[in-house]
Design an enzyme around this catalytic site. Structure first.
Site, mmCIF file in Angstrom:
data_model
loop_
_atom_site.group_PDB
_atom_site.id
_atom_site.type_symbol
_atom_site.label_atom_id
_atom_site.label_comp_id
_atom_site.label_asym_id
_atom_site.label_seq_id
_atom_site.Cartn_x
_atom_site.Cartn_y
_atom_site.Cartn_z
ATOM 1 N N TYR A 141 0.842 -1.214 0.000
ATOM 2 C CA TYR A 141 0.000 0.000 0.000
ATOM 3 C C TYR A 141 0.878 1.265 0.000
ATOM 4 O O TYR A 141 0.607 2.222 -0.731
ATOM 5 C CB TYR A 141 -0.883 -0.057 1.241
ATOM 6 C CG TYR A 141 -1.932 1.014 1.374
ATOM 7 C CD1 TYR A 141 -3.119 0.968 0.643
ATOM 8 C CD2 TYR A 141 -1.763 2.065 2.277
ATOM 9 C CE1 TYR A 141 -4.096 1.949 0.806
ATOM 10 C CE2 TYR A 141 -2.729 3.043 2.439
ATOM 11 C CZ TYR A 141 -3.897 2.982 1.705
ATOM 12 O OH TYR A 141 -4.862 3.952 1.871
ATOM 13 N N LYS B 14 0.858 4.073 -2.843
ATOM 14 C CA LYS B 14 0.471 5.456 -2.534
ATOM 15 C C LYS B 14 1.619 6.435 -2.823
ATOM 16 O O LYS B 14 1.368 7.604 -3.155
ATOM 17 C CB LYS B 14 0.003 5.561 -1.080
ATOM 18 C CG LYS B 14 -1.331 4.847 -0.827
ATOM 19 C CD LYS B 14 -2.420 5.291 -1.782
ATOM 20 C CE LYS B 14 -3.816 5.025 -1.294
ATOM 21 N NZ LYS B 14 -4.852 5.352 -2.289
HETATM 22 P P1 NAP Z 1 -13.580 2.234 1.538
HETATM 23 O O1 NAP Z 1 -14.590 2.718 2.527
HETATM 24 O O2 NAP Z 1 -13.101 0.828 1.619
HETATM 25 O O3 NAP Z 1 -14.112 2.549 0.069
HETATM 26 C C1 NAP Z 1 -13.372 2.186 -1.053
HETATM 27 C C2 NAP Z 1 -14.348 2.008 -2.217
HETATM 28 O O4 NAP Z 1 -13.558 1.626 -3.383
HETATM 29 C C3 NAP Z 1 -15.359 0.889 -1.970
HETATM 30 O O5 NAP Z 1 -16.636 1.300 -2.356
HETATM 31 C C4 NAP Z 1 -14.815 -0.228 -2.845
HETATM 32 O O6 NAP Z 1 -15.798 -1.138 -3.317
HETATM 33 C C5 NAP Z 1 -14.243 0.544 -4.010
HETATM 34 N N1 NAP Z 1 -13.328 -0.279 -4.807
HETATM 35 C C6 NAP Z 1 -12.409 -1.172 -4.355
HETATM 36 N N2 NAP Z 1 -11.776 -1.748 -5.381
HETATM 37 C C7 NAP Z 1 -12.312 -1.223 -6.516
HETATM 38 C C8 NAP Z 1 -12.089 -1.448 -7.902
HETATM 39 N N3 NAP Z 1 -11.183 -2.325 -8.336
HETATM 40 N N4 NAP Z 1 -12.832 -0.739 -8.798
HETATM 41 C C9 NAP Z 1 -13.760 0.147 -8.378
HETATM 42 N N5 NAP Z 1 -14.006 0.405 -7.078
HETATM 43 C C10 NAP Z 1 -13.296 -0.285 -6.144
HETATM 44 O O7 NAP Z 1 -12.252 3.116 1.621
HETATM 45 P P2 NAP Z 1 -11.984 4.642 2.013
HETATM 46 O O8 NAP Z 1 -11.432 4.661 3.373
HETATM 47 O O9 NAP Z 1 -13.147 5.483 1.667
HETATM 48 O O10 NAP Z 1 -10.748 4.950 1.035
HETATM 49 C C11 NAP Z 1 -10.865 5.675 -0.180
HETATM 50 C C12 NAP Z 1 -9.471 6.006 -0.674
HETATM 51 O O11 NAP Z 1 -8.773 6.764 0.312
HETATM 52 C C13 NAP Z 1 -8.598 4.785 -0.948
HETATM 53 O O12 NAP Z 1 -7.778 5.024 -2.070
HETATM 54 C C14 NAP Z 1 -7.762 4.692 0.304
HETATM 55 O O13 NAP Z 1 -6.556 4.006 0.066
HETATM 56 C C15 NAP Z 1 -7.546 6.143 0.600
HETATM 57 N N6 NAP Z 1 -7.179 6.454 1.986
HETATM 58 C C16 NAP Z 1 -8.003 6.131 3.028
HETATM 59 C C17 NAP Z 1 -7.620 6.471 4.330
HETATM 60 C C18 NAP Z 1 -8.486 6.167 5.525
HETATM 61 O O14 NAP Z 1 -8.010 6.408 6.643
HETATM 62 N N7 NAP Z 1 -9.693 5.657 5.370
HETATM 63 C C19 NAP Z 1 -6.396 7.120 4.542
HETATM 64 C C20 NAP Z 1 -5.600 7.427 3.457
HETATM 65 C C21 NAP Z 1 -5.995 7.097 2.184
HETATM 66 P P3 NAP Z 1 -16.202 -2.432 -2.404
HETATM 67 O O15 NAP Z 1 -16.939 -1.858 -1.251
HETATM 68 O O16 NAP Z 1 -17.040 -3.253 -3.303
HETATM 69 O O17 NAP Z 1 -14.904 -3.073 -2.026
#
Ligand code: NAP
Length: 251
Positions: free
Chosen positions: A152, A156
């Protein structure tokens, strides 16, 4: 009235992507809500429509070239040519290096890096034609290194180099590319992390808040406001930047 612009937000069925999609809709964009399954996009689409906006749900895997080409074409046909893209879809496959499988590595690279590449390449066709565009990709504080996240963190950090290169290549067409690197944001993704660490989610949140300078964890809307800024008309001279949204300074 100027013509409404169209944005695509990947992974916007829930979490940070859903908050960005809703924010961009309230900023006046028509929004393509792209996620793995079309069914899962219904809630975000309904929220946007109920608030008076325009949205279209599309099921697509961003790591599949075929899906990406179809999804962008569907959004263009349904809402108009997309000139704003937010690469947000993401997954975790955390493990210490010695336990990390090739499958864990490849899955994370495919969704974050190949996904951002394929989506950006497809959308830039519309951006170049319009001689205007905004691409925002979601990185992470994990790009600076994080235990159990070799895959990851690499993906990133890769997003940041990718973003700077898009800024250089696409700048002459009045297209900006920026990255947002969130810290701890309260979404389902972190429920996964808490489970892996065998810590109840509320305790996990409380402990995390103590380590963050503003003494609270982030919410999806904290990231959405940064995306809204980068996508705005006024941000046309801001490109190739990485904005840490982490409740405190990060390198
Ligand atoms: P999340 O709640 O897990 O949401 C991610 C979404 O992406 C889900 O709806 C998922 O679908 C969808 N997804 C996964 N694989 C996919 C694919 N191959 N094609 C299309 N859609 C796909 O995550 P989040 O926390 O909102 O994170 C969003 C972004 O922010 C990510 O890039 C993550 O790495 C980044 N981020 C998050 C955090 C944090 O603390 N949460 C911190 C830094 C960065 P499914 O539900 O069907 O899997």
């Amino acid at each position: 009235m100027t013509e409404q612009r169209t944005a695509i937000v990947t992974g916007s069925a829930r979490g940070i992507g859903a908050a960005i999609a809703k924010r961009l809709a309230s900023d006046g964009y028509a929004v393509g809500v792209v996620d793995l399954r079309e069914l899962d996009t219904a809630e975000t689409v309904a929220a946007i429509t109920k608030a008076g906006g325009r949205a279209l749900g599309v099921g697509a895997d961003v790591s599949s070239e075929e899906d990406v080409v179809r999804a962008v074409a569907e959004v263009a046909a349904g809402l108009g040519a997309p000139t704003v893209l937010v690469n947000n879809a993401g997954i975790l496959r955390d493990n210490m290096l010695f336990k990390m499988t090739q499958g864990d590595w490849d899955a994370v690279m495919s969704v974050h890096l190949r996904g951002a590449f394929l989506m950006s390449r497809e959308v830039q066709k519309h951006q170049v034609e319009a001689k205007w565009g905004r691409t925002v990709s979601i990185s992470s504080t994990s790009a600076l290194g994080n235990r159990g996240q070799a895959n990851y963190a690499a993906a990133k950090a890769g997003i940041q180099g990718f973003t700077k290169t898009l800024a250089i290549e696409l700048g002459p067409y009045n297209i900006t590319a920026n990255a947002i690197a969130p810290g701890f944001i309260q979404t389902d993704m972190l429920v996964e992390t808490a489970n892996r660490m065998k810590v109840p989610f509320d305790v996990f949140l409380e402990e995390a808040a103590k380590t963050i300078d503003v003494r609270r964890v982030g919410q999806p809307e904290d990231v959405a406001v940064a995306a809204s800024f980068f996508c705005s008309e006024e941000a046309s001279f801001i490109s190739g930047q990485v904005l840490y949204v982490a409740g405190g300074p990060k390198a």
